[in-house]
Enzyme design. Structure first.
Site, PDB file in Angstrom:
ATOM      1  N   HIS A  77     -15.940  36.673  13.129  1.00 46.78           N
ATOM      2  CA  HIS A  77     -15.501  35.907  13.348  1.00 46.78           C
ATOM      3  C   HIS A  77     -16.439  34.899  13.711  1.00 46.78           C
ATOM      4  O   HIS A  77     -16.293  33.736  13.019  1.00 46.78           O
ATOM      5  CB  HIS A  77     -14.666  35.952  14.203  1.00 46.78           C
ATOM      6  CG  HIS A  77     -14.019  34.733  14.956  1.00 46.78           C
ATOM      7  ND1 HIS A  77     -12.919  33.515  13.295  1.00 46.78           N
ATOM      8  CD2 HIS A  77     -14.081  33.871  15.580  1.00 46.78           C
ATOM      9  CE1 HIS A  77     -12.561  32.658  13.951  1.00 46.78           C
ATOM     10  NE2 HIS A  77     -13.460  32.632  14.920  1.00 46.78           N
TER      11      HIS A  77
ATOM     12  N   CYS B 274      -9.029  30.968   9.467  1.00 48.69           N
ATOM     13  CA  CYS B 274     -10.152  31.677   8.577  1.00 48.69           C
ATOM     14  C   CYS B 274     -10.498  33.075   7.902  1.00 48.69           C
ATOM     15  O   CYS B 274      -9.322  34.006   7.849  1.00 48.69           O
ATOM     16  CB  CYS B 274     -10.810  32.307  10.474  1.00 48.69           C
ATOM     17  SG  CYS B 274     -12.321  32.821  10.708  1.00 48.69           S
TER      18      CYS B 274
ATOM     19  N   ASP C 246     -39.654  36.067  13.214  1.00 44.39           N
ATOM     20  CA  ASP C 246     -40.387  35.321  13.742  1.00 44.39           C
ATOM     21  C   ASP C 246     -41.633  35.857  13.654  1.00 44.39           C
ATOM     22  O   ASP C 246     -42.184  36.930  13.205  1.00 44.39           O
ATOM     23  CB  ASP C 246     -39.779  34.942  15.074  1.00 44.39           C
ATOM     24  CG  ASP C 246     -39.392  36.616  16.034  1.00 44.39           C
ATOM     25  OD1 ASP C 246     -40.274  37.607  15.000  1.00 44.39           O
ATOM     26  OD2 ASP C 246     -38.552  36.953  17.210  1.00 44.39           O
TER      27      ASP C 246
ATOM     28  N   CYS D  69      -9.455  37.991  11.164  1.00 45.09           N
ATOM     29  CA  CYS D  69      -8.351  36.498  10.990  1.00 45.09           C
ATOM     30  C   CYS D  69      -7.422  37.108   9.659  1.00 45.09           C
ATOM     31  O   CYS D  69      -6.810  37.104  10.112  1.00 45.09           O
ATOM     32  CB  CYS D  69      -9.082  35.402  10.601  1.00 45.09           C
ATOM     33  SG  CYS D  69     -10.104  34.818  12.765  1.00 45.09           S
TER      34      CYS D  69
ATOM     35  N   CYS E 188     -12.185  34.997   7.091  1.00 42.59           N
ATOM     36  CA  CYS E 188     -12.928  36.285   8.048  1.00 42.59           C
ATOM     37  C   CYS E 188     -11.587  37.890   8.181  1.00 42.59           C
ATOM     38  O   CYS E 188     -11.222  37.348   8.198  1.00 42.59           O
ATOM     39  CB  CYS E 188     -13.974  35.965   9.106  1.00 42.59           C
ATOM     40  SG  CYS E 188     -12.314  36.699  10.559  1.00 42.59           S
TER      41      CYS E 188
ATOM     42  N   ASP F  69     -31.967  29.401  13.963  1.00 46.84           N
ATOM     43  CA  ASP F  69     -31.101  30.817  14.470  1.00 46.84           C
ATOM     44  C   ASP F  69     -30.985  31.003  16.009  1.00 46.84           C
ATOM     45  O   ASP F  69     -31.287  30.398  16.391  1.00 46.84           O
ATOM     46  CB  ASP F  69     -32.421  32.177  13.371  1.00 46.84           C
ATOM     47  CG  ASP F  69     -33.529  31.759  15.277  1.00 46.84           C
ATOM     48  OD1 ASP F  69     -34.203  30.886  15.256  1.00 46.84           O
ATOM     49  OD2 ASP F  69     -33.364  32.519  16.302  1.00 46.84           O
TER      50      ASP F  69
HETATM   51 ZN   LIG Z   1     -11.940  34.652  11.816  1.00 46.43          ZN
END
Ligand SMILES: [Zn+2]
Length: 394
Positions: free
Chosen positions: A349, A318, A106, A323, A320, A280
């Site tokens: 997550h 999920c 930025d 998870c 990630c 963002d």
């Molecule tokens: Zn997750």
């Protein structure tokens, strides 16, 4: 009718709209491909924020595993600490933080202008005190561009003067006019090869000022158009109305459109529908560190007692690291014990959820079924606006 050209060739970027909005006007959502020096960004896309050259609690492998292809880093923070010249001596921002994919910086305008009593704005620039040690500094368009050139981001952004959306018209008019002069100076100052430069539209919630600013910035040979001065204190309806002024004026413009600072799934979806390509926000990571995890249809607050005995994953499907490997009971325990791993897993997550949501939106746009799938996507987003999320996590 002449078809709208769909490829923009910038000095250090290329943007191709691969799935334009349908002719029936049911949505302005579009999918595209933004090529930058360090890689390709599929749009619509969300950029996690790495304020201090780090996405808080994550290392670069974690960031990549969330699905992120581009991150944002903050010029103001890196200028103050560790210093842009030091980062340049150490090989530039990519090398410094060991992230070899695209980075957008930025301009520092938002942070500098948000310092309140710590800053004075004049027509030439902004004099401000560091929030770290009170030392005196000055940003002008030329300084802001020079700092971003030293950092070596893929995309630099023109220096602007954002104002709170609900500010009086005279304040918005003044700041918008100044932003235009600074946009011209930012463009004139920019030299670095391999770095694209985006301009910023201001104009607050005022329809005439927003339209004037959109036209003015679009006239300049920037590589992309940022829509600034939103994701503040406006209502979602006011934001939608402002986008409905700005984006149609850019309908024939071939450059990417970036709405700065928006981050809740519901808000992202509505802005994509209105024709925005890039976003963002610190929001997904910030609320994660407060123990609030986003799941299809809503959110769970890990501070809730009932999760301490819950053996299931936070979200069944999920991918990630949280998870895949851990239970709700475990992450709820980590939060209560204030263990550092809690912040990493929760951030992974929420960013994975957000980036997966953007991937679903892109797939829907590409298949031509986005208008039909809007209600399903709204359900998944949980209809939570950024303001509600921020309040819930406070
Ligand atoms: Zn997750």
């Amino acid at each position: 009718m002449t078809p709208t050209p769909t490829v923009f060739e910038g000095r250090a970027s290329r943007f191709e709209v691969t799935a334009p909005p349908p002719a029936d006007g049911s949505t302005r959502a579009r999918a595209g491909r933004l090529e930058l020096t360090h890689g390709v960004v599929e749009t619509p896309q969300f950029m996690p924020v790495g304020t201090n050259a780090t996405v808080k609690a994550l290392d670069p492998a974690d960031i990549a595993a969330t699905g992120a292809t581009i991150i944002l880093s903050n010029t103001y923070h890196l200028y103050l600490r560790p210093g842009h010249e030091r980062i340049a001596r150490l090989g530039g921002l990519h090398e410094f933080m060991s992230w070899d994919r695209p980075i957008l910086t930025d301009s520092g305008g938002f942070q500098v202008v948000s310092l309140g009593d710590l800053r004075v704005v004049d027509d030439d620039g902004v004099t401000f005190r560091s929030h770290l040690d009170g030392s005196l500094h000055r940003f002008t368009p030329e300084v802001a561009i020079g700092v971003q050139e030293a950092l070596g981001s893929d995309v630099a952004v023109a220096f602007d003067q954002p104002v709170t959306p609900s500010s009086p018209r005279s304040v918005v008019a003044d700041a918008t006019e100044r932003t235009h002069r600074w946009a011209e100076r930012s463009h004139a100052a920019h030299r670095r090869p391999g770095q694209a430069l985006f301009g910023i539209v201001q104009g607050g919630l005022d329809i005439d000022l927003r339209a004037e600013s959109t036209r003015f910035i679009a006239e300049l040979p920037f590589d992309g158009i940022c829509i600034g001065g939103l994701a503040g204190d406006e209502t979602p309806a006011q934001r939608d109305a402002t986008l409905d002024v700005a984006v149609p004026l850019l309908a024939a413009d071939r450059r990417p459109r970036y709405l700065m600072g928006l981050g809740s799934p519901a808000d992202l979806l509505e802005a994509v529908h209105r024709g925005v390509d890039l976003f963002d926000s610190v929001l997904p990571a910030r609320v994660a560190r407060n123990g609030q995890l986003w799941v299809p249809g809503g959110r769970i607050n890990l501070r809730n007692q009932r999760f301490l005995d819950d053996p299931g994953p936070v979200q069944e499907d999920c991918p990630c690291i949280l998870c895949r490997g851990f239970s709700r009971a475990y992450i709820a325990h980590l939060f209560r014990a204030k263990e550092l791993l809690a912040y990493r897993l929760a951030t992974c997550h929420n960013l994975t959820f957000t980036l997966d949501f953007m991937a679903r939106i892109r797939a829907s746009i590409r298949s031509g079924s986005f208008p039909a799938e809007m209600s399903e996507l709204r359900l998944r987003a949980g209809r939570i606006s950024g303001d509600e999320v921020a309040e819930q996590s406070a």
